[in-house]
Motif scaffolding. Structure first.
Motif, PDB file in Angstrom:
ATOM      1  N   UNK A  89       0.831  -1.321  -0.154  1.00  0.00           N
ATOM      2  CA  UNK A  89       0.016  -0.030   0.064  1.00  0.00           C
ATOM      3  C   UNK A  89       0.825   1.208  -0.040  1.00  0.00           C
ATOM      4  N   UNK A  90       2.064   1.119   0.916  1.00  0.00           N
ATOM      5  CA  UNK A  90       2.790   2.260   0.747  1.00  0.00           C
ATOM      6  C   UNK A  90       3.583   2.673  -0.695  1.00  0.00           C
ATOM      7  N   UNK A  91       3.363   1.656  -1.798  1.00  0.00           N
ATOM      8  CA  UNK A  91       3.769   1.995  -3.105  1.00  0.00           C
ATOM      9  C   UNK A  91       2.918   3.104  -3.784  1.00  0.00           C
ATOM     10  N   UNK A  92       1.827   3.278  -3.333  1.00  0.00           N
ATOM     11  CA  UNK A  92       0.955   3.982  -3.969  1.00  0.00           C
ATOM     12  C   UNK A  92       1.340   5.521  -4.030  1.00  0.00           C
ATOM     13  N   UNK A  93       1.389   5.980  -5.337  1.00  0.00           N
ATOM     14  CA  UNK A  93       1.718   7.247  -5.536  1.00  0.00           C
ATOM     15  C   UNK A  93       1.712   7.266  -7.188  1.00  0.00           C
ATOM     16  N   UNK A  94       2.081   8.378  -7.586  1.00  0.00           N
ATOM     17  CA  UNK A  94       2.099   8.923  -8.785  1.00  0.00           C
ATOM     18  C   UNK A  94       3.675   8.637  -9.242  1.00  0.00           C
ATOM     19  N   UNK A  95       3.896   7.949 -10.396  1.00  0.00           N
ATOM     20  CA  UNK A  95       5.290   7.624 -10.637  1.00  0.00           C
ATOM     21  C   UNK A  95       5.768   8.293 -11.849  1.00  0.00           C
ATOM     22  N   UNK A 104      17.573  17.661 -17.796  1.00  0.00           N
ATOM     23  CA  UNK A 104      17.005  16.786 -17.396  1.00  0.00           C
ATOM     24  C   UNK A 104      15.468  16.874 -17.814  1.00  0.00           C
ATOM     25  N   UNK A 105      14.678  15.628 -18.013  1.00  0.00           N
ATOM     26  CA  UNK A 105      13.553  15.722 -18.803  1.00  0.00           C
ATOM     27  C   UNK A 105      12.682  15.075 -17.697  1.00  0.00           C
ATOM     28  N   UNK A 106      11.209  15.077 -17.768  1.00  0.00           N
ATOM     29  CA  UNK A 106      10.477  14.861 -16.861  1.00  0.00           C
ATOM     30  C   UNK A 106       9.195  14.201 -17.504  1.00  0.00           C
ATOM     31  N   UNK A 107       8.444  13.082 -17.413  1.00  0.00           N
ATOM     32  CA  UNK A 107       7.253  12.737 -17.785  1.00  0.00           C
ATOM     33  C   UNK A 107       5.939  13.485 -17.005  1.00  0.00           C
ATOM     34  N   UNK A 108       4.785  13.118 -17.419  1.00  0.00           N
ATOM     35  CA  UNK A 108       3.538  13.576 -16.852  1.00  0.00           C
ATOM     36  C   UNK A 108       3.302  12.780 -15.423  1.00  0.00           C
ATOM     37  N   UNK A 109       3.859  11.535 -15.668  1.00  0.00           N
ATOM     38  CA  UNK A 109       3.277  10.584 -14.307  1.00  0.00           C
ATOM     39  C   UNK A 109       2.288   9.564 -14.887  1.00  0.00           C
ATOM     40  N   UNK A 110       2.112   8.534 -14.013  1.00  0.00           N
ATOM     41  CA  UNK A 110       1.282   7.452 -13.882  1.00  0.00           C
ATOM     42  C   UNK A 110       0.855   7.122 -12.636  1.00  0.00           C
ATOM     43  N   UNK A 111      -0.335   7.031 -12.373  1.00  0.00           N
ATOM     44  CA  UNK A 111      -0.802   6.647 -11.000  1.00  0.00           C
ATOM     45  C   UNK A 111      -0.887   5.104 -10.732  1.00  0.00           C
ATOM     46  N   UNK A 112      -0.145   4.703  -9.545  1.00  0.00           N
ATOM     47  CA  UNK A 112      -0.244   3.475  -9.396  1.00  0.00           C
ATOM     48  C   UNK A 112      -0.960   3.449  -7.730  1.00  0.00           C
ATOM     49  N   UNK A 113      -1.932   2.767  -7.732  1.00  0.00           N
ATOM     50  CA  UNK A 113      -2.819   2.613  -6.668  1.00  0.00           C
ATOM     51  C   UNK A 113      -2.854   1.082  -5.961  1.00  0.00           C
ATOM     52  N   UNK A 114      -2.002   0.770  -4.814  1.00  0.00           N
ATOM     53  CA  UNK A 114      -2.157  -0.575  -4.273  1.00  0.00           C
ATOM     54  C   UNK A 114      -3.073  -0.591  -3.312  1.00  0.00           C
ATOM     55  N   UNK A 115      -4.250  -1.267  -3.381  1.00  0.00           N
ATOM     56  CA  UNK A 115      -5.390  -1.259  -2.403  1.00  0.00           C
ATOM     57  C   UNK A 115      -6.179  -2.731  -2.760  1.00  0.00           C
ATOM     58  N   UNK A 116      -6.778  -3.229  -1.468  1.00  0.00           N
ATOM     59  CA  UNK A 116      -7.597  -4.168  -1.522  1.00  0.00           C
ATOM     60  C   UNK A 116      -9.063  -3.738  -1.491  1.00  0.00           C
TER      61      UNK A 116
END
Length: 116
Positions: A89-95, A104-116
């Protein structure tokens, strides 16, 4: 025009797996170190994993993901991956995908949600 486009995020149960992809364009991919960062609500953006330029022989991980996450790159496809196993669950974040070079270049991000 430089672009980093992440994909592969989503909702997964604890203990599950996801593979994030980041497709790069607009710069010489092979000459850049690539990395993944993440940011949870109310927290600062933190480093997750990195891989050296070229063949990517050397990789780096924050302690909390060692043994669970694997970063890799395919220079022919200008793509960097983050394989995430045994998710918590603590891995939940925008990556976010990042490319490190003279600029340096950055992307816009992708959401990762770890939940039951």
């Amino acid at each position: 025009q430089v672009q980093l486009v992440e994909s592969g995020g989503g909702l997964v149960q604890p203990g599950g797996s996801l593979r994030l992809s980041c497709v790069a364009s607009g710069f010489t991919f092979s000459t850049h170190k690539m990395g993944w960062y993440r940011q949870s609500p109310g927290k600062e953006r933190e480093f997750v994993a990195g891989i050296d330029s070229g063949s990517g022989t050397s990789t780096y991980y924050t302690d909390s993901v060692k043994g669970r996450f694997t970063i890799s790159r395919d220079n022919a496809k200008s793509t960097v991956y983050l394989q995430m196993n045994s998710l918590k669950s603590e891995d939940t974040a925008v990556y976010y995908c990042t490319a490190a070079g003279k600029v340096d270049y950055w992307g816009q991000g992708t959401q990762v949600t770890v939940s039951s």
